[in-house]
Write a protein that holds these residues in place. Structure first.
Motif, PDB file in Angstrom:
ATOM      1  N   ARG A 100      -7.919   1.094  -1.092  1.00 43.12           N
ATOM      2  CA  ARG A 100      -8.288   0.706   0.267  1.00 43.12           C
ATOM      3  C   ARG A 100      -8.588   1.969   1.068  1.00 43.12           C
ATOM      4  NH1 ARG A 100      -4.311  -3.157   3.494  1.00 43.12           N
ATOM      5  NH2 ARG A 100      -4.906  -4.464   1.726  1.00 43.12           N
ATOM      6  N   ARG A 152       0.838  -1.184   0.000  1.00 41.21           N
ATOM      7  CA  ARG A 152       0.000   0.000   0.000  1.00 41.21           C
ATOM      8  C   ARG A 152       0.879   1.243   0.000  1.00 41.21           C
ATOM      9  NH1 ARG A 152      -4.410   0.510   4.670  1.00 41.21           N
ATOM     10  NH2 ARG A 152      -2.667   1.561   5.694  1.00 41.21           N
ATOM     11  N   THR A 170      -8.785   4.527   3.988  1.00 42.08           N
ATOM     12  CA  THR A 170      -8.012   4.799   5.193  1.00 42.08           C
ATOM     13  C   THR A 170      -8.802   5.626   6.200  1.00 42.08           C
ATOM     14  OG1 THR A 170      -7.075   6.756   4.167  1.00 42.08           O
ATOM     15  CG2 THR A 170      -5.855   4.700   3.944  1.00 42.08           C
ATOM     16  N   THR A 211      -2.550   0.507  -4.316  1.00 48.47           N
ATOM     17  CA  THR A 211      -1.606  -0.582  -4.088  1.00 48.47           C
ATOM     18  C   THR A 211      -0.584  -0.620  -5.220  1.00 48.47           C
ATOM     19  OG1 THR A 211      -3.304  -1.852  -2.952  1.00 48.47           O
ATOM     20  CG2 THR A 211      -1.367  -3.060  -3.698  1.00 48.47           C
ATOM     21  N   THR A 252      -7.456  -2.330  -5.961  1.00 48.88           N
ATOM     22  CA  THR A 252      -6.196  -1.822  -5.425  1.00 48.88           C
ATOM     23  C   THR A 252      -6.408  -0.600  -4.543  1.00 48.88           C
ATOM     24  OG1 THR A 252      -5.784  -0.336  -7.292  1.00 48.88           O
ATOM     25  CG2 THR A 252      -5.001  -2.603  -7.488  1.00 48.88           C
TER      26      THR A 252
END
Length: 332
Positions: free
Chosen positions: A293, A251, A295, A305, A291
């Motif tokens: 994510r 990441r 936060t 990613t 890819t």
């Protein structure tokens, strides 16, 4: 005596309380320490697909899974009667073009030259006869014996004979000189074109015997003897474990530790407890699918990613494709 026992007991209790306080404090301290992040990667290696640019039926596959192969080693053969037939056609066309080129270079045969000369002599004799005939008729015309029409007819026949003589002479000269320069060049180029066609078919025929271009190990065999192989379809797959690397999906908030050229220690569970040194060779962003994510849902900030390739600093014995590679963030 009771006072001494009471004092001792108090001391023991104090010590135990101090130990408990220290343990609780250490536990809290440990709980708030940043734990090293673990990254798991996978070993990949360079693969080569051995195929043929010729379609046909697989004749023989000369290797098996797990075989070690070297550059230039025969891998498989293809049976293609169509290519053999095309090669025969191309060779026949080359022979015909060569014969035409040789004919253009040599020119006319001796018999053809002699026949052209005889035609010229024949036309010349006819022209001489018509010249004499015209002179006789002209004399008679001057004496008033024949009409002017007869004189004109004789003159026309003489001129026609002269033209026929010239044409026969030109044909004779052409037979002597042979083909024109342009004709010879065209015949020569046709011969070269036919030779190119033969070379092309021979190249296809040679590609029915496929050799490996690389050293490696046979990892898969997709077609076997008797099966039809489409043009360019891989028949055998070779993997080169000397050209292996590990792939990590990182990441972007952890990407700062994976700059190109950075080295780190990893463990490979399949090979035991030894530690191996790897070096980052390439970093690239992965595709958009799966890819991103989240936060922070409130701020709406997502992380991408990245794919990180790392190669072993030294060759690793018994390394295989698919093995897991483990990296702790503090293993730099």
């Amino acid at each position: 005596m009771k006072t001494i026992l009471s004092t001792t007991k108090s001391k023991v209790i104090v010590v135990l309380v101090l130990i408990l306080i220290v343990w609780v404090g250490y536990t809290f301290w440990q709980a708030y320490q940043t734990k090293p992040e673990r990254f798991q990667g996978q070993v990949e290696a360079q693969q080569y697909l051995i195929s043929s640019k010729v379609a046909g039926r697989i004749d023989q596959v000369l290797v098996k899974k797990g075989d070690k192969v070297t550059s230039g080693q025969m891998i498989f053969t293809i049976l293609s009667p169509e290519i053999e037939a095309k090669l025969e056609q191309a060779k026949a066309g080359q022979a015909a073009a060569g014969a035409m080129s040789a004919q253009a270079e040599k020119g006319a045969r001796n018999q053809e030259i002699a026949a052209a000369k005889d035609q010229w002599n024949k036309a010349k004799a006819a022209s001489n006869l018509m010249e004499k005939t015209f002179k006789r008729v002209d004399n008679l015309y001057q004496d008033g014996v024949v009409a002017e029409q007869k004189r004109d007819e004789a003159m026309t026949q003489w001129q026609a004979a002269r033209y026929t003589e010239r044409a026969a002479y030109q044909m004779y000269q052409m037979a002597q000189e042979g083909a024109r320069v342009e004709t010879k060049l065209a015949a020569k180029e046709k011969e070269r074109m036919a030779a190119g066609a033969v070379a092309e078919v021979e190249a296809y025929a040679a590609d029915t015997k496929i050799s490996s271009w690389h050293d490696g190990e046979v990892s898969d065999i997709l077609l076997h003897s008797g099966e039809l192989a489409p043009q360019g379809f891989p028949v055998v797959t070779i993997v080169d474990m000397q050209d292996a690397w590990a792939i990590f999906h990182v990441r972007e908030d952890s990407l700062k530790a994976f700059k190109q050229g950075v080295e780190f220690n990893v463990s490979i569970p399949a090979l035991g407890t030894d530690v191996y040194r790897f070096k980052v060779s390439h970093v690239s962003v992965m595709g958009d699918f799966a890819t991103w994510r989240t936060t922070d849902a409130n701020q709406g900030f997502d992380m991408r990613t990245f794919e990180v390739d790392a190669r072993p600093v030294k060759p690793i014995k018994d390394l295989r494709v698919g093995m897991s590679v483990l990296l702790e963030s503090d293993a730099q």
